[in-house]
Design a protein around this motif. Structure first.
Motif, mmCIF file in Angstrom:
data_model
loop_
_atom_site.group_PDB
_atom_site.id
_atom_site.type_symbol
_atom_site.label_atom_id
_atom_site.label_comp_id
_atom_site.label_asym_id
_atom_site.label_seq_id
_atom_site.Cartn_x
_atom_site.Cartn_y
_atom_site.Cartn_z
ATOM 1 N N THR A 18 28.045 -18.891 1.877
ATOM 2 C CA THR A 18 28.809 -20.264 1.615
ATOM 3 C C THR A 18 28.867 -20.713 0.192
ATOM 4 O O THR A 18 28.249 -19.763 -0.967
ATOM 5 N N ARG A 19 29.424 -21.490 -0.526
ATOM 6 C CA ARG A 19 29.729 -21.626 -2.316
ATOM 7 C C ARG A 19 28.969 -22.900 -2.404
ATOM 8 O O ARG A 19 28.592 -23.629 -1.900
ATOM 9 N N ASP A 41 28.438 -17.527 -2.883
ATOM 10 C CA ASP A 41 28.372 -17.841 -4.252
ATOM 11 C C ASP A 41 27.898 -19.414 -4.833
ATOM 12 O O ASP A 41 27.980 -20.700 -4.543
ATOM 13 N N ARG A 43 26.988 -21.155 -7.822
ATOM 14 C CA ARG A 43 27.239 -21.543 -9.516
ATOM 15 C C ARG A 43 26.761 -22.893 -10.164
ATOM 16 O O ARG A 43 26.293 -23.761 -9.509
ATOM 17 N N PHE A 79 33.467 -26.657 -2.987
ATOM 18 C CA PHE A 79 31.866 -25.744 -3.223
ATOM 19 C C PHE A 79 31.839 -26.504 -1.475
ATOM 20 O O PHE A 79 31.997 -27.756 -0.765
#
Length: 196
Positions: A18-19, A41, A43, A79
């Motif tokens: 997942t993000r 992923d 951030r 996200f």
């Protein structure tokens, strides 16, 4: 690297692939774990320049920014998860930050220290002063915590905002505690939220 107990719990519940946006990501410990274990992923957004530098040195995509003002630049639904660990109580507008998290992410993890824990209560009762503990090590005048939230407060806050609690976990002494009596016995709480 050993993760802090609330971060380990979050990592355990993030779906692989997942993000994730980790808001207030510190040195990127959670992001690094998610990337290596779950191929997530991840951030990050972090206020402290030294933590940003440490995360970037680990090869993590982290930008310097403030959760109170810099979430508006992220597109809606970009996200799967927005994560705010041990940061809610330091934001100026927790309600606005939570709104932004659930605009940016489909689900939101929020973890925070429980200021109603029995040690905090006892310190206030017997000493008459704001507590300094292993988990809350700063003096009242030097703490980044500007909102003293309890599990009971957060449950009411979430209910008033019409949010759905997908999961709730409570930690004391670095291990999980049951929901019964959590407001008194848990030092930290982790909630997984979504919009109705």
């Amino acid at each position: 690297m050993m993760l802090r107990p609330d971060l380990a719990l979050i990592a355990e519940h993030v779906v692989p692939g997942t993000r994730v946006l980790d808001i207030g990501c510190g040195d990127g410990a959670l992001m690094a774990a998610l990337r290596s274990r779950s191929k997530v992923d991840a951030r990050g957004l972090e206020l402290d320049a030294a933590n940003v530098a440490a995360a970037v040195a680990r090869g993590l995509p982290v930008v310097q920014g403030d959760a109170d003002i810099d979430l508006g630049g992220y597109p809606d639904g970009s996200f799967d998860y927005a994560i705010l660990s041990q940061t809610l109580q330091t934001t100026r507008g927790p309600h606005l930050v939570l709104d932004e998290m659930l605009r940016i992410g489909r689900l939101a993890f929020v973890s925070f220290p429980n200021f109603a824990h029995w040690r905090v209560r006892l310190s206030l009762l017997w000493g008459g002063r704001m507590p300094v503990t292993e988990l809350l090590p700063e003096q009242w005048y030097d703490t980044p915590n500007i909102h003293h939230v309890t599990i009971g407060d957060f449950r009411a806050f979430v209910g008033e905002r019409g949010l759905v609690v997908e999961g709730a976990w409570f930690l004391g002494g670095g291990r999980r505690r049951g929901a019964g009596g959590a407001n008194l016995l848990a030092e930290h709480a982790v909630f997984l939220l979504r919009k109705r």
